[in-house]
Design an enzyme around this catalytic site. Sequence first.
Site, mmCIF file in Angstrom:
data_model
loop_
_atom_site.group_PDB
_atom_site.id
_atom_site.type_symbol
_atom_site.label_atom_id
_atom_site.label_comp_id
_atom_site.label_asym_id
_atom_site.label_seq_id
_atom_site.Cartn_x
_atom_site.Cartn_y
_atom_site.Cartn_z
ATOM 1 N N GLY A 308 0.926 -1.036 -0.222
ATOM 2 C CA GLY A 308 -0.063 -0.027 -0.036
ATOM 3 C C GLY A 308 0.846 1.392 0.031
ATOM 4 N N GLU A 311 7.451 3.281 3.533
ATOM 5 C CA GLU A 311 7.766 4.559 4.122
ATOM 6 C C GLU A 311 9.076 5.018 4.071
ATOM 7 O OE1 GLU A 311 7.257 1.375 5.444
ATOM 8 O OE2 GLU A 311 8.655 0.899 7.155
ATOM 9 N N HIS A 335 -0.344 6.019 8.030
ATOM 10 C CA HIS A 335 0.485 5.092 8.459
ATOM 11 C C HIS A 335 1.835 5.466 8.031
ATOM 12 C CE1 HIS A 335 1.260 0.801 9.188
ATOM 13 N NE2 HIS A 335 2.126 0.997 8.083
ATOM 14 N N GLU A 336 2.199 5.841 6.591
ATOM 15 C CA GLU A 336 3.434 5.962 6.099
ATOM 16 C C GLU A 336 4.043 7.309 6.965
ATOM 17 O OE1 GLU A 336 4.452 3.504 4.603
ATOM 18 O OE2 GLU A 336 2.479 2.825 4.048
ATOM 19 N N HIS A 339 5.609 6.043 10.312
ATOM 20 C CA HIS A 339 6.612 5.519 10.168
ATOM 21 C C HIS A 339 7.662 6.532 10.253
ATOM 22 C CE1 HIS A 339 6.033 1.348 9.573
ATOM 23 N NE2 HIS A 339 5.354 1.495 8.537
ATOM 24 N N GLU A 358 5.712 -2.021 13.079
ATOM 25 C CA GLU A 358 4.506 -1.908 12.464
ATOM 26 C C GLU A 358 3.297 -1.760 13.438
ATOM 27 O OE1 GLU A 358 3.976 -1.291 9.483
ATOM 28 O OE2 GLU A 358 5.734 -1.870 8.565
ATOM 29 N N ASP A 415 9.839 -12.864 4.462
ATOM 30 C CA ASP A 415 8.613 -12.564 3.550
ATOM 31 C C ASP A 415 7.628 -13.798 3.998
ATOM 32 O OD1 ASP A 415 9.155 -10.197 2.333
ATOM 33 O OD2 ASP A 415 10.127 -11.278 0.620
ATOM 34 N N TYR A 423 1.408 -5.881 12.890
ATOM 35 C CA TYR A 423 0.574 -4.777 12.955
ATOM 36 C C TYR A 423 -0.606 -4.880 13.891
ATOM 37 C CZ TYR A 423 2.611 -4.368 7.930
ATOM 38 O OH TYR A 423 3.559 -4.211 7.112
ATOM 39 N N ARG A 606 -0.482 -5.127 -5.495
ATOM 40 C CA ARG A 606 -0.408 -5.215 -4.246
ATOM 41 C C ARG A 606 -0.871 -6.250 -3.441
ATOM 42 N NH1 ARG A 606 -4.177 -0.418 -1.172
ATOM 43 N NH2 ARG A 606 -3.413 -0.833 1.051
ATOM 44 N N LYS A 608 -1.885 -7.102 -0.369
ATOM 45 C CA LYS A 608 -2.963 -7.181 0.452
ATOM 46 C C LYS A 608 -4.094 -7.648 -0.310
ATOM 47 C CE LYS A 608 -5.870 -4.130 3.248
ATOM 48 N NZ LYS A 608 -5.923 -2.539 3.484
#
Length: 654
Positions: A308, A311, A335-336, A339, A358, A415, A423, A606, A608
Site C-alpha cells: 500500500g 515509508e 500510516h506512512e 513511520h 508496525e 517474507d 501490525y 499490491r 494485500k
Amino acid sequence: MLSHRERCLIQALIACVFASSVYYLINYYFQTIPVENKLVNMEQLSPLDPSSFSRPELAVVTNIAINLSVSFEKKIFTGFVNLYVQKVDEGASEIILDSKDLKIHKITEVDLNAEVKYAVEQPHGEFGSKLTIELPSKNGNNFIFKIEYETSPDASGLQWLSPDQTAGKKHPYLFSQFQPVHARSFLPCQDTPGVKIKYTATISAPPQLTVLMSAIRDQTRELHDGKLFHFVQDIPVPSYLIAIAIGALESRKIGPRSHVWAEKEMIEQSAFEFASTEHQLQTAEAICGPYVWGIYDLLVLPPSSPFGGMENPCLTFVTPTLLAGDRSLVNVVAHEIAHSWSGNLITNRNFEHFWLNEGFTVFIERKILGRLLTPQDQDFSAVEGLADLKDTVKRFGEDSPLTRLVVDLKGLHPDDAFSTVPYEKGQTFLRYLEEIVGGASEFEPFLRKYFDTYKYKSLDTSDFKKFFIKEFSASGKQENISSIDWDLWLYGTGLPPYIPDYDKTVGQISIHLHESLSSWNESSEPSPVKLDDVKYMSASQIIYFLQLVLDSTPWAVPKLKQIEKIFELPKNKNSEVKFRWLRICVKSKWEDKIPEVLLWLNEVGRMKFVRPLYRDLYEWEFSRSTGIENFKANKKYMMHVSAYTVERDLHIHE
Ligand SMILES: *[C@@H]1O[C@H](CO)[C@@H](O)[C@H](O)[C@H]1NC(C)=O
Ligand SMILES: *[C@@H]1O[C@H](CO)[C@@H](O)[C@H](O)[C@H]1NC(C)=O
Ligand SMILES: *[C@@H]1O[C@H](CO)[C@@H](O)[C@H](O)[C@H]1NC(C)=O
Ligand SMILES: [Zn+2]
C-alpha cells in the site's frame, strides 16, 4: 542445506582463496552448481540477525557513497559504492557484507589506493551471498572500500517496467522495494536493520527521466547524453530504507515541505487525493514530536507496486490503488507518515521484532485518524483491524508460532512470516499498555520521550520493555505495571490475551444492513434496503459491511446481483471496496465474475489484494487451474516479493 561437497568447497574458499583471480574461477564453477532455494545454512548467518550474513559487531559500515548509472536496455546499474568502514573489534581481520546476484569487478581501499582481497560465497537462495573483504594493514580503525560492480537484471529488490507497463507508455520505469532483505541486490551492504548508515548518491540516467531517492534532492547536472542526480541522506537509516525510482515523472507542490510525484497521467488526481498531507504531518508531530527528515514527498508508483505504501524516508512510495477519487483511503498516508518515527527514527533491530515498526505505526496511524476525524473513527479502524487479525489467526491456526508478536526467523525468510499479526496484535498490545498506565494523557508523553531517547537507533523488544518499565515504575503505577504478562503478550500464540472495549458506533449501520440483508429472501421479497439508505454511508462503512458479508456464509448469486445494484458497486473506485466485492463473488461461486477478477489481478501487484484473491481462486475447484495459469502468465510483470508470496499461496513449488 548444502551438500557436504559444497561445504568443503566453501571452507576451502574461505581458507585460502582470497586472491581475486583464483576467486573468479571458483565463482564461475559455483555458478554452475544448482542452488538450494529454501533451507539456509544457519551457521553462516549473523547471531544478531537471522536474515543477514553481516557481522557489524566485528566491523561496521557507517556511510555509503553511491555512484551508479542506470541502463534500461540491460536492466542493470553499473558503477561503484564507497563504503566507510569502522573496525569495532580490535581483533577483526575482515568486514562481512551481504550481496545478492551482484557482479563485483574490483575492490580497492581508497586511502591506500590498493586492491584488497575479498570473497563472495555461493548464494544461499533468497539471502544471497556473503561477501567478505579483508581489512588491509593500516594505521587506525577506519577504511574506505571502493567496490566496483554491477547489479543483475533479476535483482530481487528492483522492478523494471517496459514502456507499455506504464501509464504514459513512452518511457521505461524502475522502482525499488528493499524491505526486508533486498537492498543487497542493489548494493553490497550490511543488510540488517541493526546497522544504520548515512548515504549520498550520484545517479546518471537518460535525459527524459527523473531519478528520485529516499533522501534530500541535491543538484541535478546535465550531461551530454543524460542527467546526473545528487542525493544526500544525512540521517542514519537502515539499508532497507534506501530507495530509488526512475521514470518520466512530474511533481506538484502539495504543502510547505511536500511534493507529490507521478507520471503526468496521474499527477492531477494524485495532487487532489493527497492534499491533506501537511495537515496529517502536523497532527503526527503533535503526537510524536518534531518531524526531522526535512521534506515529506509522495511518489505514486505504477500499479504493480507490492505494498500500500513504503515509508522510504523523505519520499513515501504509494500504490495507485489509493487513488479512490474521494480521499477515502488517505489513512495509508497517515500510516506512512507515522513511520517517520516508528520504523525510520527507531528501527527494529531485526525482523523478529517487526512489531516495533508496525504495531507502533498502526497505533499512531489510528491516533492521527482519531484527531482528523473522531475518536469513534479511530476505534472503528481498530475494529476493522481486529477482523483482519482474526482472519489471519484462523488461517495460520491458533497455535501457529507465526501468530506470536515476536517471531523466530531462524531458517525462515521474513517474507514467509509477513502477516497482519505484528501490525494488529502489536497495536492491540500498545492500546492495552496505554489503558494500563491510565490513558493517552499518560502514554503520549511517554511515546515522545521514547522517540527522543532512541532516535537514530535500532532496538529490540527487550529494550522497549526495559524503557517502559523504567519510565512508569516511578509514577505510582507499579501495581498495574506488574500485572502485565509480558511473556503471554510477546510469545503467546493466537489472538491477543485482552481486547479493548472499542467504540463500535461507526460500524452500527453496517451491522444493521448486514443483518437485514442476511434474512432477506430475494426470490420472494422486495429488497429491505434501497439506494437512499446507503448513499450517505462512508467508504469505511461500506467496506465494513462488505467485510461482514465476506465473513459470513456465502450468499446466493441472485442476491449479490441485487446488492451490486443497490450499492452501485461498479461505479465505486475505492480499491478496498472492489477487493472485498470480488472476494465475495468468488466465495459465492459467481462464475461470470472470474474474468473481472483476473483482469484486476493482472493490473495490481499490491499483496494485500492479490494474495487473498489468489487464495480464494485456489480454494474453489472451478477456478483453481485458471488462477494458477493466470499467475504463471503474469508472474514476469510482478514485483519479486508479490510473486514469491503468491507462489506459496498457490502451492507452486519449483
Ligand atoms: C560519479 O560518476 C560520475 C560519472 O557517472 C562522475 O562524473 C563523478 O565524478 C563520480 N563521482 C565521484 C564522487 O567519483
Ligand atoms: C490501572 O489500569 C486500569 C485499567 O486496567 C486503569 O483504568 C487505571 O487507571 C490504571 N491505574 C493507574 C494508576 O494508571
Ligand atoms: C424464498 O422464497 C421462495 C418462494 O416463496 C421459497 O420457495 C423459498 O423456500 C424461500 N427461501 C427461504 C430460504 O426461505
Ligand atoms: Zn507499515
